[in-house]
Enzyme design. Structure first.
Site, PDB file in Angstrom:
ATOM      1  CB  SER A  84      36.551  56.910  -6.552  1.00 12.67           C
ATOM      2  OG  SER A  84      37.244  55.768  -7.033  1.00 12.67           O
ATOM      3  CB  THR A  89      35.170  53.499  -9.280  1.00 12.27           C
ATOM      4  OG1 THR A  89      35.883  53.308  -8.060  1.00 12.27           O
ATOM      5  CG2 THR A  89      33.872  52.733  -9.270  1.00 12.27           C
ATOM      6  CD  GLU A 141      33.897  52.265   2.508  1.00  9.29           C
ATOM      7  OE1 GLU A 141      34.138  51.654   1.452  1.00  9.29           O
ATOM      8  OE2 GLU A 141      33.671  51.685   3.594  1.00  9.29           O
TER       9      GLU A 141
END
Length: 174
Positions: A84, A89, A141
């Site tokens: 996260s 989140t 990411e």
């Protein structure tokens, strides 16, 4: 400067700033024998979590992706790997709270800064992303995936016997 060069430079810059001690603590957690790992993240972070689960299986761990139909319940002695970027989140926070509630360990891969998920984690690896020319959380990411792949490399240490075992565990129904 080409778009490819810009992405490469951004990712390299982030990876160069990953704290080695925190990385080593995460690797130590991932090496813990006999532990079942549950991997979670939302959106594209969830895709990175799925790839991490696959590599944990290749290393010989029992690993599941949270939310998959075949994932069993988490229990004491297991561990949850949460990806996260924000650390806020809601779904991932709920997963971490559930894991802590049953006595499972929580490992978090996030960006720097205090967050609700950080307060639930036993070990946290910061992927120190700041501004990016890329859309959304792409840089986080990408860097999170490569950092977790580096953790796998640290665990298998390029050992040929380990690599052969990893190849034997690789999916053959593709």
């Amino acid at each position: 400067m080409s778009a490819i060069r810009r992405v490469v430079d951004e990712v390299a810059g982030v990876l160069a700033e990953v704290d080695q001690d925190a990385f080593d603590r995460l690797v130590a957690e991932l090496r813990e024998p006999g532990r079942t790992w549950f991997c979670t993240g939302q959106g594209r972070s969830g895709l990175v979590a799925r790839m991490a689960a696959m590599r944990l299986v290749h290393l010989g761990h029992r690993a599941h992706v949270v939310g998959e139909a075949t994932a069993p319940s988490i229990s004491a002695g297991d561990a949850l790997l949460v990806l996260s970027a924000s650390g806020t989140t809601a779904v991932s926070r709920h997963h971490a709270e559930t894991a802590r509630g049953v006595g499972a360990a929580v490992a978090l891969v996030t960006t720097a800064g205090p967050s609700p998920l950080r307060s639930l984690a036993d070990v946290t690896l910061d992927v120190p992303v700041s501004a990016s020319v890329q859309f959304g959380g792409s840089l986080y990411e990408q860097a999170a995936l490569l950092t977790l792949d580096a953790a796998v490399l640290a665990i298998d240490a390029g050992d040929l016997a380990t690599r052969e075992e990893m190849h034997r565990r690789h999916a053959n129904l593709q």
